[in-house]
Design a protein around this motif. Structure first.
Motif, PDB file in Angstrom:
ATOM      1  N   UNK A 128       0.647  -0.806   0.172  1.00  0.00           N
ATOM      2  CA  UNK A 128       0.165  -0.068   0.175  1.00  0.00           C
ATOM      3  C   UNK A 128       0.708   0.968  -0.028  1.00  0.00           C
ATOM      4  N   UNK A 129       0.419   2.232  -0.680  1.00  0.00           N
ATOM      5  CA  UNK A 129       0.764   3.400  -0.627  1.00  0.00           C
ATOM      6  C   UNK A 129       1.945   3.922   0.671  1.00  0.00           C
ATOM      7  N   UNK A 130       1.192   3.903   1.601  1.00  0.00           N
ATOM      8  CA  UNK A 130       1.838   4.112   3.304  1.00  0.00           C
ATOM      9  C   UNK A 130       3.276   3.451   3.239  1.00  0.00           C
ATOM     10  N   UNK A 131       2.951   1.983   2.614  1.00  0.00           N
ATOM     11  CA  UNK A 131       4.495   1.803   3.222  1.00  0.00           C
ATOM     12  C   UNK A 131       5.496   1.694   2.070  1.00  0.00           C
ATOM     13  N   UNK A 132       4.902   2.123   0.956  1.00  0.00           N
ATOM     14  CA  UNK A 132       5.710   2.516  -0.219  1.00  0.00           C
ATOM     15  C   UNK A 132       6.609   3.884   0.345  1.00  0.00           C
ATOM     16  N   UNK A 133       5.491   4.490   0.890  1.00  0.00           N
ATOM     17  CA  UNK A 133       6.841   6.243   1.288  1.00  0.00           C
ATOM     18  C   UNK A 133       7.803   6.260   2.034  1.00  0.00           C
ATOM     19  N   UNK A 134       6.962   5.259   3.554  1.00  0.00           N
ATOM     20  CA  UNK A 134       7.920   5.374   4.214  1.00  0.00           C
ATOM     21  C   UNK A 134       9.329   3.692   3.866  1.00  0.00           C
ATOM     22  N   UNK A 135       9.418   3.370   3.317  1.00  0.00           N
ATOM     23  CA  UNK A 135      10.549   2.773   2.761  1.00  0.00           C
ATOM     24  C   UNK A 135      11.200   2.958   1.983  1.00  0.00           C
ATOM     25  N   UNK A 136      10.217   4.358   0.803  1.00  0.00           N
ATOM     26  CA  UNK A 136      11.318   4.919   0.293  1.00  0.00           C
ATOM     27  C   UNK A 136      11.893   6.434   1.238  1.00  0.00           C
ATOM     28  N   UNK A 137      11.061   6.763   1.994  1.00  0.00           N
ATOM     29  CA  UNK A 137      11.998   7.407   3.102  1.00  0.00           C
ATOM     30  C   UNK A 137      13.448   6.876   3.891  1.00  0.00           C
ATOM     31  N   UNK A 138      12.387   5.770   4.174  1.00  0.00           N
ATOM     32  CA  UNK A 138      13.737   4.581   5.157  1.00  0.00           C
ATOM     33  C   UNK A 138      15.210   5.168   3.898  1.00  0.00           C
ATOM     34  N   UNK A 139      15.132   4.250   3.188  1.00  0.00           N
ATOM     35  CA  UNK A 139      15.964   4.182   1.735  1.00  0.00           C
ATOM     36  C   UNK A 139      16.802   5.209   1.499  1.00  0.00           C
ATOM     37  N   UNK A 140      16.227   6.865   1.320  1.00  0.00           N
ATOM     38  CA  UNK A 140      17.372   7.303   1.017  1.00  0.00           C
ATOM     39  C   UNK A 140      17.522   8.026   2.467  1.00  0.00           C
ATOM     40  N   UNK A 141      17.438   8.683   3.802  1.00  0.00           N
ATOM     41  CA  UNK A 141      17.550   8.528   4.940  1.00  0.00           C
ATOM     42  C   UNK A 141      18.780   6.980   5.517  1.00  0.00           C
ATOM     43  N   UNK A 142      18.053   6.209   5.324  1.00  0.00           N
ATOM     44  CA  UNK A 142      19.414   5.311   6.150  1.00  0.00           C
ATOM     45  C   UNK A 142      20.150   5.158   4.785  1.00  0.00           C
ATOM     46  N   UNK A 143      20.672   5.111   3.469  1.00  0.00           N
ATOM     47  CA  UNK A 143      21.857   4.802   2.652  1.00  0.00           C
ATOM     48  C   UNK A 143      22.168   5.945   3.000  1.00  0.00           C
ATOM     49  N   UNK A 144      21.686   6.999   3.541  1.00  0.00           N
ATOM     50  CA  UNK A 144      22.256   8.866   3.688  1.00  0.00           C
ATOM     51  C   UNK A 144      22.848   9.124   1.923  1.00  0.00           C
ATOM     52  N   UNK A 145      21.693   8.575   0.795  1.00  0.00           N
ATOM     53  CA  UNK A 145      21.633   8.649  -0.480  1.00  0.00           C
ATOM     54  C   UNK A 145      21.844  10.457  -0.049  1.00  0.00           C
ATOM     55  N   UNK A 146      22.872  11.089  -1.666  1.00  0.00           N
ATOM     56  CA  UNK A 146      23.263  12.019  -2.064  1.00  0.00           C
ATOM     57  C   UNK A 146      22.572  12.868  -3.468  1.00  0.00           C
ATOM     58  N   UNK A 147      22.116  14.321  -3.324  1.00  0.00           N
ATOM     59  CA  UNK A 147      21.729  14.066  -4.976  1.00  0.00           C
ATOM     60  C   UNK A 147      22.940  13.679  -6.326  1.00  0.00           C
ATOM     61  N   UNK A 148      22.796  13.500  -7.306  1.00  0.00           N
ATOM     62  CA  UNK A 148      21.382  13.672  -7.724  1.00  0.00           C
ATOM     63  C   UNK A 148      20.829  12.822  -7.707  1.00  0.00           C
TER      64      UNK A 148
END
Length: 148
Positions: A128-148
Motif C-alpha cells: 500500500x502507498x503508506x508502506x511505499x512512502x515509508x520505505x522510500x524515505x527509509x531508503x534515502x535516509x538510511x543509505x544517506x543517498x545524495x544528489x543527483x
C-alpha cells in the motif's frame, strides 16, 4: 476516481485532499525508471523503454549508492538556478560518451524518486502507498543517498 476541482488549472500551495489521499507534484522532466541490479549494473530507461543511461552519466554514478536489485520510478530534471529547465534536459538526451560527460557538467540532471518498485530483491509494487512512502524515505535516509 474523483472529478478534478473547478480550479484544477491553478496551482495551489495547500491542496485540500480528502483524508487518506496523497499527491505528488508534476515535475517538468522525463519520466524514468532507475534500476541497480544485483551485479552492479545500472539502467535508466524512459517510460517507453528506451535506454537513457548513456546520456546521464551522473545518474548512473549516483545509482551506485543504491542497494543491489533496487528499482525506482521518478522524473529526470535539470535545475537552472531555482527553476526547472526542460529545454536543457532535452539537449542532454541525444548525447553519449564525452559529449554526455560535458553536458552533465554544464546541465547536471537530478533523478526525483517518487516510487520504490524493488528494494534489495523484494517486489514492493503490491504494498500500500503508506508502506511505499515509508520505505522510500527509509531508503534515502538510511543509505544517506545524495544528489543527483
Amino acid at each position: 476516481m474523483a472529478p478534478a476541482p473547478a480550479d484544477a488549472d491553478h496551482p495551489t500551495a495547500d491542496p485540500d485532499l480528502p483524508p487518506g489521499w496523497a499527491a505528488e507534484p508534476k515535475w517538468d522532466g522525463y519520466r524514468a525508471q532507475l534500476a541497480r541490479y544485483a551485479d552492479g549494473r545500472v539502467l535508466l530507461r524512459s517510460r517507453r523503454g528506451a535506454d537513457m543511461t548513456p546520456s546521464f552519466p551522473e545518474i548512473r554514478a549516483a545509482a551506485a549508492q543504491l542497494p543491489g536489485d533496487t528499482g525506482l520510478d521518478g522524473e529526470l530534471v535539470v535545475w537552472e538556478s531555482d527553476w526547472l529547465a526542460f529545454e536543457c534536459l532535452q539537449q542532454r538526451l541525444p548525447r553519449r560518451g564525452r559529449a554526455a560527460t560535458a553536458a552533465a557538467a554544464q546541465w547536471p540532471a537530478h533523478f526525483v524518486a517518487f516510487d520504490l518498485l524493488h528494494l534489495a530483491g523484494t517486489d514492493t509494487t503490491p504494498w500500500p502507498y503508506h508502506r511505499h512512502r515509508a520505505a522510500i524515505e527509509e531508503l534515502f535516509t538510511g543509505q544517506q543517498l545524495h544528489a543527483p
